[in-house]
Design a protein around this motif. Sequence first.
Motif, PDB file in Angstrom:
ATOM      1  N   GLU A   1     -90.761 -12.626 -50.525  1.00  0.00           N
ATOM      2  CA  GLU A   1     -91.564 -13.122 -49.399  1.00  0.00           C
ATOM      3  C   GLU A   1     -90.677 -13.576 -48.245  1.00  0.00           C
ATOM      4  O   GLU A   1     -91.011 -13.382 -47.080  1.00  0.00           O
ATOM      5  CB  GLU A   1     -92.430 -14.286 -49.873  1.00  0.00           C
ATOM      6  CG  GLU A   1     -93.212 -14.955 -48.747  1.00  0.00           C
ATOM      7  CD  GLU A   1     -94.249 -15.938 -49.253  1.00  0.00           C
ATOM      8  OE1 GLU A   1     -94.059 -16.519 -50.334  1.00  0.00           O
ATOM      9  OE2 GLU A   1     -95.265 -16.113 -48.543  1.00  0.00           O
ATOM     10  N   SER A   2     -89.541 -14.198 -48.566  1.00  0.00           N
ATOM     11  CA  SER A   2     -88.612 -14.685 -47.548  1.00  0.00           C
ATOM     12  C   SER A   2     -87.194 -14.367 -47.997  1.00  0.00           C
ATOM     13  O   SER A   2     -86.924 -14.237 -49.193  1.00  0.00           O
ATOM     14  CB  SER A   2     -88.795 -16.186 -47.324  1.00  0.00           C
ATOM     15  OG  SER A   2     -90.086 -16.465 -46.820  1.00  0.00           O
TER      16      SER A   2
ATOM     17  N   MET B   1     -87.122  -5.936 -45.563  1.00  0.00           N
ATOM     18  CA  MET B   1     -87.390  -6.438 -44.222  1.00  0.00           C
ATOM     19  C   MET B   1     -86.164  -6.313 -43.329  1.00  0.00           C
ATOM     20  O   MET B   1     -85.903  -7.184 -42.516  1.00  0.00           O
ATOM     21  CB  MET B   1     -87.832  -7.903 -44.305  1.00  0.00           C
ATOM     22  CG  MET B   1     -89.342  -8.017 -44.256  1.00  0.00           C
ATOM     23  SD  MET B   1     -89.888  -9.626 -43.681  1.00  0.00           S
ATOM     24  CE  MET B   1     -89.515 -10.656 -45.077  1.00  0.00           C
TER      25      MET B   1
ATOM     26  N   ILE C   1     -95.552  -8.324 -45.398  1.00  0.00           N
ATOM     27  CA  ILE C   1     -95.454  -9.780 -45.604  1.00  0.00           C
ATOM     28  C   ILE C   1     -96.715 -10.310 -46.299  1.00  0.00           C
ATOM     29  O   ILE C   1     -97.746  -9.649 -46.331  1.00  0.00           O
ATOM     30  CB  ILE C   1     -95.305 -10.539 -44.261  1.00  0.00           C
ATOM     31  CG1 ILE C   1     -96.593 -10.397 -43.423  1.00  0.00           C
ATOM     32  CG2 ILE C   1     -94.098 -10.029 -43.470  1.00  0.00           C
ATOM     33  CD1 ILE C   1     -96.777 -11.502 -42.422  1.00  0.00           C
ATOM     34  N   TYR C   2     -96.576 -11.491 -46.873  1.00  0.00           N
ATOM     35  CA  TYR C   2     -97.758 -12.264 -47.271  1.00  0.00           C
ATOM     36  C   TYR C   2     -98.153 -13.126 -46.074  1.00  0.00           C
ATOM     37  O   TYR C   2     -97.340 -13.932 -45.609  1.00  0.00           O
ATOM     38  CB  TYR C   2     -97.449 -13.181 -48.455  1.00  0.00           C
ATOM     39  CG  TYR C   2     -97.184 -12.469 -49.756  1.00  0.00           C
ATOM     40  CD1 TYR C   2     -98.181 -11.714 -50.372  1.00  0.00           C
ATOM     41  CD2 TYR C   2     -95.949 -12.574 -50.396  1.00  0.00           C
ATOM     42  CE1 TYR C   2     -97.942 -11.069 -51.588  1.00  0.00           C
ATOM     43  CE2 TYR C   2     -95.709 -11.939 -51.601  1.00  0.00           C
ATOM     44  CZ  TYR C   2     -96.707 -11.195 -52.200  1.00  0.00           C
ATOM     45  OH  TYR C   2     -96.470 -10.568 -53.395  1.00  0.00           O
TER      46      TYR C   2
ATOM     47  N   ALA D   1    -101.045  -8.970 -49.346  1.00  0.00           N
ATOM     48  CA  ALA D   1     -99.961  -8.565 -48.452  1.00  0.00           C
ATOM     49  C   ALA D   1    -100.469  -7.538 -47.452  1.00  0.00           C
ATOM     50  O   ALA D   1    -101.419  -6.809 -47.716  1.00  0.00           O
ATOM     51  CB  ALA D   1     -98.808  -7.982 -49.265  1.00  0.00           C
TER      52      ALA D   1
ATOM     53  N   VAL E   1     -95.015 -18.066 -41.130  1.00  0.00           N
ATOM     54  CA  VAL E   1     -95.989 -17.170 -40.499  1.00  0.00           C
ATOM     55  C   VAL E   1     -96.750 -17.925 -39.408  1.00  0.00           C
ATOM     56  O   VAL E   1     -97.002 -19.126 -39.528  1.00  0.00           O
ATOM     57  CB  VAL E   1     -96.986 -16.612 -41.545  1.00  0.00           C
ATOM     58  CG1 VAL E   1     -97.984 -15.653 -40.888  1.00  0.00           C
ATOM     59  CG2 VAL E   1     -96.233 -15.911 -42.673  1.00  0.00           C
TER      60      VAL E   1
ATOM     61  N   LYS F   1     -93.636 -13.568 -38.144  1.00  0.00           N
ATOM     62  CA  LYS F   1     -93.101 -14.014 -39.443  1.00  0.00           C
ATOM     63  C   LYS F   1     -91.605 -14.258 -39.297  1.00  0.00           C
ATOM     64  O   LYS F   1     -90.860 -13.374 -38.855  1.00  0.00           O
ATOM     65  CB  LYS F   1     -93.336 -12.942 -40.509  1.00  0.00           C
ATOM     66  CG  LYS F   1     -92.449 -13.012 -41.758  1.00  0.00           C
ATOM     67  CD  LYS F   1     -92.853 -14.068 -42.768  1.00  0.00           C
ATOM     68  CE  LYS F   1     -91.892 -14.070 -43.980  1.00  0.00           C
ATOM     69  NZ  LYS F   1     -92.228 -15.132 -44.961  1.00  0.00           N
TER      70      LYS F   1
ATOM     71  N   GLU G   1     -88.205 -14.526 -41.059  1.00  0.00           N
ATOM     72  CA  GLU G   1     -87.721 -13.910 -42.296  1.00  0.00           C
ATOM     73  C   GLU G   1     -87.386 -14.934 -43.376  1.00  0.00           C
ATOM     74  O   GLU G   1     -87.614 -14.698 -44.564  1.00  0.00           O
ATOM     75  CB  GLU G   1     -86.470 -13.083 -41.955  1.00  0.00           C
ATOM     76  CG  GLU G   1     -85.900 -12.286 -43.093  1.00  0.00           C
ATOM     77  CD  GLU G   1     -84.618 -11.564 -42.667  1.00  0.00           C
ATOM     78  OE1 GLU G   1     -83.746 -12.195 -42.039  1.00  0.00           O
ATOM     79  OE2 GLU G   1     -84.499 -10.364 -42.976  1.00  0.00           O
TER      80      GLU G   1
END
Lengths: 332, 332
Positions: free
Chosen positions: A17-18, B1, B44-45, B192, B261, B276, B278
């Motif tokens: 997620e991150s 990402m 992303i979530y 997601a 987010v 978002k 990271e």
Amino acid sequence: MAGAVEMVEVWRGDMAESRHRGHAVVCDTDGEIVAAWGDPQAVIYPRSSVKMIQALPLIESGAADAAGLDDGELALACASHEGAPLHVGRVAAWLGRLGFAEADLRCGAQPSRDRAERKRMLIAGEAPSQLHNNCSGKHAGFLTLSRHLGGGSDYNDPDHPVQRAVRAAFEEVTGLESPCHAVDGCSAPNYATTMHGLARAMGFFAGARADAADSRARAAGRLVDAMRAHPDLVAGEGRACTEMMRAMAGRAAVKTGAEGVFVAILPDRCLGVALKIEDGATRASEAAIAGLLAHLGALDRDHPAVRKRLGAPIVNWRGVATGEVRLAFGFA
Amino acid sequence: MAGAVEMVEVWRGDMAESRHRGHAVVCDTDGEIVAAWGDPQAVIYPRSSVKMIQALPLIESGAADAAGLDDGELALACASHEGAPLHVGRVAAWLGRLGFAEADLRCGAQPSRDRAERKRMLIAGEAPSQLHNNCSGKHAGFLTLSRHLGGGSDYNDPDHPVQRAVRAAFEEVTGLESPCHAVDGCSAPNYATTMHGLARAMGFFAGARADAADSRARAAGRLVDAMRAHPDLVAGEGRACTEMMRAMAGRAAVKTGAEGVFVAILPDRCLGVALKIEDGATRASEAAIAGLLAHLGALDRDHPAVRKRLGAPIVNWRGVATGEVRLAFGFA
């Protein structure tokens, strides 16, 4: 700081997620790079990770011995403690013995990070004092050195004899002129250096012995010994530094710094480590240093002090496991 | 990402000490990309940023009107509130009116984030309840919808009619099948999507009107109107969402989500925004969305709600200014 590499991922369900990027350098005792991730030339503020450097003049000047400081007090001079009664009481006793008052400190008041103490103070209506500041031991050391050197009361001034001595020691052990400095959270100057410079300094500490012929090496060795002998004073119960040092049973000293910095001194491996998470996240610096120490064979990857920061389930408000912190592929 | 770009810098003295990277996409009401930074295809979530999507079935099903929900309750269904007495009291009243109890919630107990209330509860020895959970309004909405649909008590189950309806609405407004879902902090499923998908959904909300012919657009318009009319219920005093919505005086709805987010819905500009960070940092997502909204002309760069997050001095324990948060060169 272009060139930071992915070090830590925070997973939720089946997806990262991150992500946290950073730099890490491992040096030997001569300051040569043994391993590196990211950019060894990246310039950073080491923040509280260099308290053992800031404490070198306290010993080298003779101030520590003149004031009769014990190993616990030397550990507190290198500490970012959590303001538990243990820490506050010992710093208060140190100041009192030398005739200083809490008001002589110039670190500012910070709420205790010890949950029970914070709750007690809140209910009692007690305001936090400068003794609760995580840097109060470092500042007690500055006061002790200031009296020894005959400096004025503003020992945080970059031109004060205390900070001039700190800067000289800092530039010598990092092997670099500091390109700039800034005001730290406790109002002391914090000198910038490169990742390599910081790791070089930690390599120097790793090679220093308390019985060395050289006075600086003797001072560095004493500080590392004091930190390793008192993991509880360097941080506090539940804290990463304390738990990881206990897990290494005196074989290493580790120290965190604000904004994602971590260093490690491994005397038995003759290695020094510097790590900076680009975004400043503590969750990532703790996971990354735990993983790096495991990679170096200094820490058992399955030890609770590692697992708590790397691989343990993240749980939500209902206690449901939602994910975990992992090392990024290719790091450590 | 891969492909996240630098968005926010945290300066100390004369140097950026930490850096935050991220992705941001601005869409029009048709879901076309108007501007983008980083990777619009990054998955992303969205976390709590999509509570207004999760509330769509509550209205579209007729459940909200059958239960007589007012605009404040609709705003709470879209909220990550801080558990102040205002929020707790209104959610409790909502549940009580429908014959539900606190124990029917399945979001878990979370300490209040309202400083005065937390202190009061600590001194009184009161444990936080599920009503204090920042998602309790969303869950009150889930309970309201669950009764209307005749579902079982575990409304967080992805196979429960509530979550099936949420997923269908989510995939329709994002325009994408969700590749995966995970358990959120409040135990509800979180689906997601891509940055583009999230921005497309916000663009849809920006174009939706409460008097539209289409029932989904009507529902979306009502939710945006409710959020804009009740900035205090969507978050709380001192919070970014509340302060920025007040600063825009009803012209926009903004909503944060955990792990960096942020989304914005700008009906008067016909734009939707998704952002978002990271590494998941809230300090960066707040600064970046403030800067992006200023870049879009929706917020005055000198407004206190912006300055608090972007450009205001960072002060240390002694009140000394040590640095500031800035936008990275090339972002917004």
